[in-house]
Scaffold this motif. Structure first.
Motif, mmCIF file in Angstrom:
data_model
loop_
_atom_site.group_PDB
_atom_site.id
_atom_site.type_symbol
_atom_site.label_atom_id
_atom_site.label_comp_id
_atom_site.label_asym_id
_atom_site.label_seq_id
_atom_site.Cartn_x
_atom_site.Cartn_y
_atom_site.Cartn_z
ATOM 1 N N ARG A 56 0.836 -1.354 0.149
ATOM 2 C CA ARG A 56 0.118 0.072 -0.062
ATOM 3 C C ARG A 56 0.876 0.994 -0.142
ATOM 4 O O ARG A 56 1.869 1.335 0.742
ATOM 5 C CB ARG A 56 -0.817 0.137 1.115
ATOM 6 N N LYS B 14 -1.381 -0.839 -4.323
ATOM 7 C CA LYS B 14 -2.570 0.006 -4.154
ATOM 8 C C LYS B 14 -2.177 1.433 -3.698
ATOM 9 O O LYS B 14 -1.296 1.662 -2.798
ATOM 10 C CB LYS B 14 -3.428 -0.649 -3.265
ATOM 11 N N LYS C 52 -12.206 4.781 -8.230
ATOM 12 C CA LYS C 52 -11.310 4.591 -9.386
ATOM 13 C C LYS C 52 -12.177 4.680 -10.479
ATOM 14 O O LYS C 52 -11.895 4.943 -11.676
ATOM 15 C CB LYS C 52 -10.923 3.003 -9.399
ATOM 16 N N GLU C 53 -13.694 4.493 -10.373
ATOM 17 C CA GLU C 53 -14.232 4.755 -11.605
ATOM 18 C C GLU C 53 -14.581 6.115 -11.766
ATOM 19 O O GLU C 53 -14.741 6.433 -13.051
ATOM 20 C CB GLU C 53 -15.948 4.221 -11.187
ATOM 21 N N GLU D 36 -10.967 10.395 -18.625
ATOM 22 C CA GLU D 36 -11.526 10.466 -20.380
ATOM 23 C C GLU D 36 -11.970 11.528 -20.821
ATOM 24 O O GLU D 36 -12.707 11.678 -21.837
ATOM 25 C CB GLU D 36 -12.766 9.251 -20.332
ATOM 26 N N ARG E 207 -8.276 -1.979 -19.360
ATOM 27 C CA ARG E 207 -9.201 -2.324 -18.158
ATOM 28 C C ARG E 207 -10.644 -3.057 -18.606
ATOM 29 O O ARG E 207 -11.317 -2.351 -19.330
ATOM 30 C CB ARG E 207 -9.378 -1.506 -17.172
ATOM 31 N N TRP F 205 -14.039 -3.910 -17.434
ATOM 32 C CA TRP F 205 -14.910 -3.328 -16.182
ATOM 33 C C TRP F 205 -16.025 -4.429 -16.090
ATOM 34 O O TRP F 205 -16.643 -4.025 -14.833
ATOM 35 C CB TRP F 205 -15.657 -2.135 -16.760
ATOM 36 N N GLY G 102 -12.442 -0.599 -20.973
ATOM 37 C CA GLY G 102 -12.001 0.692 -21.186
ATOM 38 C C GLY G 102 -11.443 0.805 -22.643
ATOM 39 O O GLY G 102 -11.274 2.058 -22.884
ATOM 40 N N ARG H 209 -18.973 0.422 -19.583
ATOM 41 C CA ARG H 209 -18.739 -0.071 -18.249
ATOM 42 C C ARG H 209 -19.567 -1.165 -17.694
ATOM 43 O O ARG H 209 -19.056 -1.834 -16.953
ATOM 44 C CB ARG H 209 -19.304 1.286 -17.449
ATOM 45 N N LYS I 249 -24.397 3.818 -9.075
ATOM 46 C CA LYS I 249 -23.469 2.966 -9.472
ATOM 47 C C LYS I 249 -24.036 1.732 -10.180
ATOM 48 O O LYS I 249 -23.462 1.241 -11.027
ATOM 49 C CB LYS I 249 -22.539 2.291 -8.202
ATOM 50 N N TRP J 79 -21.555 -0.400 -4.018
ATOM 51 C CA TRP J 79 -21.082 -0.571 -5.497
ATOM 52 C C TRP J 79 -21.751 -1.581 -6.166
ATOM 53 O O TRP J 79 -22.124 -1.601 -7.456
ATOM 54 C CB TRP J 79 -19.436 -0.947 -5.551
ATOM 55 N N ASP K 85 -10.126 -5.837 3.117
ATOM 56 C CA ASP K 85 -9.764 -4.626 3.828
ATOM 57 C C ASP K 85 -9.720 -3.405 2.647
ATOM 58 O O ASP K 85 -8.996 -2.348 3.167
ATOM 59 C CB ASP K 85 -8.399 -4.788 4.571
ATOM 60 N N ARG K 86 -10.520 -3.778 1.686
ATOM 61 C CA ARG K 86 -10.512 -2.719 0.654
ATOM 62 C C ARG K 86 -11.699 -2.566 -0.271
ATOM 63 O O ARG K 86 -12.471 -3.664 -0.021
ATOM 64 C CB ARG K 86 -9.126 -2.451 -0.356
ATOM 65 N N PHE L 279 -16.024 -4.093 -4.846
ATOM 66 C CA PHE L 279 -16.631 -3.638 -5.714
ATOM 67 C C PHE L 279 -17.806 -4.597 -6.374
ATOM 68 O O PHE L 279 -18.563 -3.913 -7.369
ATOM 69 C CB PHE L 279 -15.562 -3.420 -6.956
ATOM 70 N N ALA M 43 -10.993 -4.598 -4.124
ATOM 71 C CA ALA M 43 -9.578 -3.991 -4.337
ATOM 72 C C ALA M 43 -8.476 -4.459 -3.791
ATOM 73 O O ALA M 43 -7.290 -4.324 -3.756
ATOM 74 C CB ALA M 43 -9.773 -2.866 -4.139
ATOM 75 N N ASP M 44 -8.730 -5.705 -2.598
ATOM 76 C CA ASP M 44 -7.659 -6.048 -1.805
ATOM 77 C C ASP M 44 -6.886 -7.428 -2.613
ATOM 78 O O ASP M 44 -6.416 -8.041 -2.218
ATOM 79 C CB ASP M 44 -7.841 -6.597 -0.519
ATOM 80 N N ASP M 45 -7.686 -7.573 -4.041
ATOM 81 C CA ASP M 45 -7.224 -8.627 -4.758
ATOM 82 C C ASP M 45 -7.924 -9.976 -4.519
ATOM 83 O O ASP M 45 -7.406 -11.141 -5.037
ATOM 84 C CB ASP M 45 -5.909 -8.692 -5.139
ATOM 85 N N GLU N 217 -8.240 -6.802 -12.437
ATOM 86 C CA GLU N 217 -8.257 -5.364 -11.627
ATOM 87 C C GLU N 217 -9.448 -5.208 -10.800
ATOM 88 O O GLU N 217 -10.205 -4.334 -10.945
ATOM 89 C CB GLU N 217 -8.300 -4.332 -12.659
ATOM 90 N N ASP N 218 -9.625 -6.088 -10.029
ATOM 91 C CA ASP N 218 -10.438 -6.241 -8.800
ATOM 92 C C ASP N 218 -11.831 -5.578 -9.186
ATOM 93 O O ASP N 218 -12.315 -5.008 -8.663
ATOM 94 C CB ASP N 218 -9.674 -5.303 -7.651
ATOM 95 N N ASP N 219 -12.290 -6.124 -10.268
ATOM 96 C CA ASP N 219 -13.739 -5.643 -10.447
ATOM 97 C C ASP N 219 -14.617 -6.758 -10.639
ATOM 98 O O ASP N 219 -14.866 -7.342 -9.785
ATOM 99 C CB ASP N 219 -13.676 -4.686 -11.816
#
Lengths: 172, 338
Positions: free
Chosen positions: A89, A124, A147-148, A155, B22, B24, B46, B77, B166, B216, B282-283, B286, B301-303, B332-334
């Motif tokens: 991090r 991160k 991040k979105e 863009e 990426r 999405w 993307g 998206r 979202k 999310w 811990d993140r 999504f 997002a902590d993978d 990418e953690d989505d």
């Protein structure tokens, strides 16, 4: 080059003697905060409105011979960067020059773009304003770490152009 | 399959490469993947394109069979197949939603839905395929009616969220719409039986055990009596139905009366918090999705990807690793989808 200016609020510091680093930190897994700092040091250039004490877009510079780096304006310092290598991090905190700085999110975006491909992929990056340094601290932090929202903002051609000007105006 | 006792594992089957930016979102075509029909998956990126992947033969590797390009001018998206599997809706940061139909091996863009002021973030079809919902950064939720000849007509623009919306998801059996937002809430939208007006019938906010940061994703179990949400507040919440039953007949109590299903709708699907899963990521979380077999998958997002099932003893949920159904995951953690 900025010696002798009156109304230093905040104080504009002389540039430290540092060597600008290349962008690639991929070679080793050790991410040193000072290396990150060196990347950002010369990376972002802004104009500074001495009357208001606020950062402006480069295009608004009244005196194009005096662009400032974020370090000179104390927006960034070596302490701005913390790295937790074990968790992967990185936290960057920056200090806008005034509480109502309208450039805060743009600066945050510049930091994101500059750092985008600098680290091994599992790292991160969180970017925040220094606690207490901005009137809309929560709102700015939330946007910069969504991040979105960041992807969509970058863009946007107008915003992207502003960011690019801040990032690539070192030649001024 | 007993997820709790069996020693099961999640195993990577294949990595699909092709997108140049990426990825999405993704969506399984509901008309495929069983009865001998090879599974079909859509992914959006993307790089402004959508790719269609097909498993060929039925238990072989996935191959890219189509690239849907030169339509969206910005990131795509999210994507969603109609219940029949014949149409694919794609939502883009270019503020439009495109509808694609496949004929033979190719996909044609048969309609473009315009109206949102800026980035469209999510698109969802109702259970019968007669309605489509979209949402975006302009804080609004749009409901579109699907008409013959691939025509789409906007029937309602729903304002109410205070921020960027979202995701939208229709309830799996009833035409009630759920949306989740950067304003930290989940809203429930239903049609007023009499006037065909859509309005917000419930808001799940921090004050009723809701999330304390951006929500999310949301997903329903197969029957729709439970819902799961995931958030930037690092928790996953399970919600049950809070069904208010109204009985017909001659009671003395004045509030008892006969009601039709249509007028019951707005009250039927209120949600009540059942439990919160904290400490597993811990993140920002999504994505969350509830499989037909009752397994909840979360991606953050902590993978990490985590799987949850409900244990018999109590509402507290335990986490086994597992294998079985195919879970598609996006790097990418989505997004993740069963």
């Amino acid at each position: 080059m900025t010696l002798g200016l009156i109304n230093a609020n905040p104080v504009v510091h002389a540039k430290k003697e540092r060597i600008a680093r290349t962008d690639d930190l991929h070679c080793d897994d050790n991410v040193d905060p000072l290396d990150i700092y060196d990347i950002l040091l010369f990376a972002i250039v802004v104009a500074f409105d001495l009357g208001v004490g606020c950062i402006h877009f480069v295009r608004d510079i009244r005196d194009p011979e005096h662009p400032y780096s974020l370090e000179q304006l104390s927006v960034l310092s070596e302490e701005s960067i913390t790295v937790d290598e074990k968790l992967g991090r990185i936290l960057i905190t920056f200090t806008p020059t005034i509480q109502h700085c309208s450039m805060a999110t743009v600066i945050g975006l510049c930091l994101r773009v500059k750092l985008k491909d600098c680290f091994p992929p599992h790292f991160k990056v969180d970017i925040k304003v220094a606690p207490g340094s901005h009137a809309d601290e929560e709102s700015v932090n939330k946007q910069l770490n969504d991040k979105e929202r960041v992807a969509a903002a970058l863009e946007n051609p107008n915003l992207r152009q502003l960011v690019d000007e801040c990032l690539y105006s070192n030649e001024l | 399959m007993n997820f709790v006792d069996d020693n099961v594992e999640l195993r990577e089957v294949q990595k699909l490469e092709g997108h140049t930016d990426r990825v999405w979102g993704l969506a399984w075509n509901p008309a495929t993947g069983s009865a001998g029909i090879p599974a079909v998956l859509a992914s959006c990126s993307g790089d402004k394109t959508v790719r269609i992947w097909q498993q060929n033969p039925s238990n072989g590797p996935f191959q890219c069979t189509a690239v849907l390009e030169e339509t969206h001018t910005r990131t795509v998206r999210s994507c969603a197949w109609s219940p029949s599997g014949k149409l694919l809706a794609t939502a883009s940061f270019d503020a439009t939603t495109a509808i694609w139909e496949h004929s033979g091996g190719d996909f044609d863009c048969v309609s473009t839905l315009e109206g949102h002021e800026n980035e469209v973030k999510s698109v969802s079809w109702n259970a019968s395929g007669s309605l489509l919902a979209t949402c975006g950064r302009d804080k609004s939720v749009w409901i579109w009616e699907v008409l013959p000849g691939n025509e789409f007509e906007c029937v309602s623009v729903l304002q109410g969220h205070a921020q960027d919306v979202k995701m939208v998801q229709w309830h799996p059996t009833v035409d009630v719409l759920f949306s989740c937002s950067y304003d930290n809430t989940v809203k429930v939208w239903a049609e007023d039986g009499d006037s065909d007006d859509w309005h917000c019938v419930q808001t799940l906010s921090e004050s009723n055990n809701g999330h304390s940061s951006t929500v999310w994703a949301l997903s329903f179990n197969a029957t729709g009596d439970k819902m799961v949400t995931s958030s930037d507040d690092l928790t996953i919440k399970i919600w049950g139905a809070d069904i208010i039953r109204m009985q017909s007949g001659e009671g003395n109590t004045p509030w008892e009366k006969e009601v039709t299903v249509a007028s019951l709708k707005p009250f039927c699907f209120s949600r009540r918090h059942l439990c919160t899963l904290a400490g597993y990521h811990d993140r920002t979380i999504f994505s969350v999705h509830w499989s037909r077999e009752g397994v909840i998958a979360s991606g953050a997002a902590d993978d990490a990807v985590r799987l949850f099932v409900e244990s018999e003893e109590s509402k507290v949920i335990c986490i086994p690793p597992f294998s079985g159904s195919v879970l598609a995951l996006v790097a990418e953690d989505d997004d993740l989808r069963w």
